[in-house]
Design an enzyme around this catalytic site. Sequence first.
Site, PDB file in Angstrom:
ATOM      1  N   LYS A 542       0.953  -1.088  -0.037  1.00  0.00           N
ATOM      2  CA  LYS A 542       0.237  -0.044   0.189  1.00  0.00           C
ATOM      3  C   LYS A 542       0.992   1.162  -0.014  1.00  0.00           C
ATOM      4  CE  LYS A 542      -0.552  -0.268   5.100  1.00  0.00           C
ATOM      5  NZ  LYS A 542      -1.545  -0.220   6.207  1.00  0.00           N
ATOM      6  N   ASN A 545       3.247   1.932   2.960  1.00  0.00           N
ATOM      7  CA  ASN A 545       4.524   1.383   3.245  1.00  0.00           C
ATOM      8  C   ASN A 545       5.543   1.140   2.129  1.00  0.00           C
ATOM      9  OD1 ASN A 545       3.531   0.115   5.482  1.00  0.00           O
ATOM     10  ND2 ASN A 545       2.549  -1.559   4.551  1.00  0.00           N
ATOM     11  N   ASP A 558       8.115  -2.051   6.201  1.00  0.00           N
ATOM     12  CA  ASP A 558       7.241  -2.612   6.993  1.00  0.00           C
ATOM     13  C   ASP A 558       6.745  -4.247   6.736  1.00  0.00           C
ATOM     14  OD1 ASP A 558       5.277  -3.104   8.859  1.00  0.00           O
ATOM     15  OD2 ASP A 558       4.039  -1.718   8.212  1.00  0.00           O
TER      16      ASP A 558
HETATM   17  N1  LIG Z   1      13.163   3.887   7.170  1.00  0.00           N
HETATM   18  C1  LIG Z   1      12.337   4.692   7.239  1.00  0.00           C
HETATM   19  N2  LIG Z   1      12.557   6.034   6.927  1.00  0.00           N
HETATM   20  C2  LIG Z   1      11.622   7.226   7.218  1.00  0.00           C
HETATM   21  N3  LIG Z   1      10.585   6.731   7.660  1.00  0.00           N
HETATM   22  C3  LIG Z   1      10.153   5.653   8.281  1.00  0.00           C
HETATM   23  C4  LIG Z   1      11.065   4.405   7.891  1.00  0.00           C
HETATM   24  N4  LIG Z   1      10.462   3.479   8.600  1.00  0.00           N
HETATM   25  C5  LIG Z   1       9.316   3.871   9.053  1.00  0.00           C
HETATM   26  N5  LIG Z   1       9.227   5.090   8.842  1.00  0.00           N
HETATM   27  C6  LIG Z   1       7.891   6.014   9.127  1.00  0.00           C
HETATM   28  O1  LIG Z   1       7.386   5.447  10.549  1.00  0.00           O
HETATM   29  C7  LIG Z   1       6.055   4.914  10.164  1.00  0.00           C
HETATM   30  C8  LIG Z   1       5.775   3.544  10.758  1.00  0.00           C
HETATM   31  O2  LIG Z   1       6.778   2.554  10.496  1.00  0.00           O
HETATM   32  P1  LIG Z   1       6.141   1.003  10.023  1.00  0.00           P
HETATM   33  O3  LIG Z   1       5.103   1.027   9.166  1.00  0.00           O
HETATM   34  O4  LIG Z   1       7.196   0.585   9.656  1.00  0.00           O
HETATM   35  O5  LIG Z   1       5.666   0.729  11.576  1.00  0.00           O
HETATM   36  P2  LIG Z   1       4.684  -0.203  11.786  1.00  0.00           P
HETATM   37  O6  LIG Z   1       4.616  -0.681  13.370  1.00  0.00           O
HETATM   38  O7  LIG Z   1       4.984  -1.691  11.175  1.00  0.00           O
HETATM   39  O8  LIG Z   1       3.374   0.426  11.237  1.00  0.00           O
HETATM   40  P3  LIG Z   1       2.162  -0.282  10.498  1.00  0.00           P
HETATM   41  O9  LIG Z   1       1.500  -0.853  11.782  1.00  0.00           O
HETATM   42  O10 LIG Z   1       1.294   1.009   9.923  1.00  0.00           O
HETATM   43  O11 LIG Z   1       2.413  -1.203   9.542  1.00  0.00           O
HETATM   44  C9  LIG Z   1       5.966   4.599   8.633  1.00  0.00           C
HETATM   45  O12 LIG Z   1       4.720   4.832   8.035  1.00  0.00           O
HETATM   46  C10 LIG Z   1       6.880   5.934   8.106  1.00  0.00           C
HETATM   47  O13 LIG Z   1       6.236   7.015   8.019  1.00  0.00           O
END
Ligand SMILES: Nc1ncnc2c1ncn2[C@@H]1O[C@H](COP(=O)(O)OP(=O)(O)OP(=O)(O)O)[C@@H](O)[C@H]1O
Length: 846
Positions: A542, A545, A558
Amino acid sequence: MSDNQNQGIDQPPSFSERSRSVSFSKLLSKSWKWNTNSNNNSTSPNNSTQVSNSSHDNLSSQSNLKSKEIDHVQEESVHVTPTTVVTPADTEMSSRFSKFKSMFQSNSSNNMSPANYNVNNSSTILKGSGKSQQDSLQVDTKDKNTSSGKGESTPPVLRSPNHAHLEAHYHPYDSPSQISKSNPRSPMSEPLNEEFTFQQQGAAFSNNNSTGRKRSPSAPVMPKQDSSILDSSTLSMNSGYAPPSNLSSTTSSPYQTKNLSNISLGDIKEDEQVHKFNEFKSPLRNGSSGLIQKIASPLKGFSQGNSPNESKESIQPFPSIIVGLTDEEHDESHLANIQRSGQKTPQMRSPTRKNKHLQQPANPNKDITDITISDFQPKMPPKPFITDEPKRSQRLRTKSFSNKFKDITVSPKSFEKVRLLGQGDVGKVFLVKQKNTNRLYALKVFNKAQMIKRKKVKRVLVEQEILATSNHPFIVTLYHSFQSEDYLYLCMEYCMGGEFFRALQTRKSKCICEEDAKFYASEVTAALEYLHLLGFIYRDLKPENILLHRSGHIMLSDFDLSIQAQDASNVKIKSPLITSGHYQSAMIDTKVFSDGFRTNSFVGTEEYIAPEVIRGNGHTAAVDWWTLGILIYEMLFGMTPFKGGDTNKTFSNILKNDITFPNNNDISRHCKDLIKKLLCKNESKRLGCKMGAADIKRHPFFKKVQWSFLRNQEPPLIPKLTENGFDFAATSTKNKKNKEAALHKSPDESNTDIGDDTEETKIDYSKVDISLLSMEDQEKVMFDEPVATDDEVPEDDPFHNFNSMSLMEKDNESMIYGDNNSYGKIAYTPNANRSRSNSHRAFFKK
Ligand SMILES: Nc1ncnc2c1ncn2[C@@H]1O[C@H](COP(=O)(O)OP(=O)(O)OP(=O)(O)O)[C@@H](O)[C@H]1O
């Protein structure tokens, strides 16, 4: 949240966009909490045991409990499970980790072993009747009163004596209204006309719900019973998988007494796959572990040497050459042993060998013409090490990614928080600066207790595995991953452009032209192809991600919903290379890497979820091609094709509606054809069903795409740092003042002073229950706890398999923090160099 104080920058105006970003399985456990009050009690709790072999155990039990009760039962079951009894000796032995061991065991089924990553604990939570649950609640309450936590023979589940606090701190999403407040998605500002600027700031991740795009409160609500959505004929049972819901509520199937709104992550039938996943041995894994066994005897041989140095080296626990040994080197070591033991040398090897020290000593009987200069050199003791080969712990050496990583070189203290980038379901992502290098990273931090409590242990291990295994320009690079007593850390490349979703939203029309969409679709296809090649199914594609690298190229991130097909190691590639039309691109049949693999988890994001996932028949890697179709559609039209007024309607549309294209949009015939073929509801006819990515890459829409040169093309949008944003230096000073002013006391334990992080005051972590700390103090602990090396984490710790390691990459390409840099605002400037009409020709003209 503390970031509010840190930032001191304006909140961006809120978007009135649809909010859709929640990935399903991440919120299922919340959804059943929210919906249990409204559920009917048509099935007795005991019925849950009748379907114990299905993935839907105890759903009806859940429906009999009020959400509050379930919370308690879930929480309190931690106390009553016999496996939580820890002897004082045990507690002493692994004091830093025993709390998680007991939490994990209690929170899991009986045959749980950490190696299984088995986090399906719904049966543990709700085993037995409602009465027994009540009983356990009473017992637990007593336990709670008597337990004094760590160091006692009573089960020290957490250091906190009062687990109610856990819920308050770790579960801020007890109601839809709360989730909208406390768990907003990455914030955005209003689009600023031509400039497409938005404020990228962590401050909006506070409890201030007026900022930014939120996670949709309706997204976690699974479809309610609605026979109009599905008739029983749509619920194909022939795959052997039970449908996860009673979307068709009129029949008497045991499954149909369940409601998707009740399903929890714990009910996801993933254990089989996970079990096989653990058995799975990639060629690399086989290679490294096999190699270790192979070379064990040569090392023993070295220890028999006469030199004192030699014996010293021989007792070094983890000689790093082990993994790096080639077959040739192994032979050589073996040869040396044979020679030392007086056996006849089977064959003399070339003198141009790397390990000169292993050569034969000068032989007095040797012909003078055979003597070389090395015969006169002092004989060095045998060194079973290649000096530039970094040390790797024994556990790390057995991993498939061991050739990429060395033992951990950083700790939480190595980093300084710049600001919060985003907050996911269980992790917080910070922009951090490595103190000694000034390099910028995205540091994703997970709270261990929360991971166990919310059954996410397996997911974070999968995420680490995929990030560590991957080495692809369109997949975010993992530089370090490590754990402390209370947290897990993934230190990744900082994708300065943030979410691709934001970039789309900052466009006036919320969409991009076909040529630009083709660019992003190509890069996504390449990334998915790579993942499929490794046997991974991504399952959560999506725009949220997809991150944008500072170059403007995409980076998939993610991976916690991904899964690995179990048969990838036995793959026989029938037709490894096929060519694509005029361009002769090499294409690999990626479908074989997950052939025959089906999983039945209900995962994905509402508007992106594939029909087979809703039907619950199990799904394959084809779900990724479905989501690619939705993504292309969204890039072109600014909306997804099947979105309905609510979850039920959306799912109904996904299952029944044909794809339509908004009138006033001028997109090509090939593009429409590609979308239609990707969004084929019958997965066996969907584009990609024959040869995976190769099918997609050969579609006429991608005809002119130079797959091998994607990385060299000019991306359509280039993220640019703008002035007047977040200023790290200013915040750093402010933080320092805040720290000096703050008095860090645990609310419960007035005599427990976690102190500040100055040299003089050391924090006694063993006396601090981080769940009782303010968010600010929790973050302080997060950036201050000592790292736990691989060998420190006991084998029975649930996080034992989370390696602490650093990338061996010499040329670290991560961004470097500079004085003039500003990280508050990002603008996406359309790339003027990029031809919209025929980008590949423009590329070669340059
Ligand atoms: N490598 C990165 N560089 C910049 N921003 C990042 C990076 N990784 C994550 N983010 C930011 O942090 C947010 C949350 O990260 P991520 O989606 O990996 O966490 P999550 O807990 O798995 O979230 P979700 O539950 O939405 O899947 C991302 O939507 C993005 O905005």
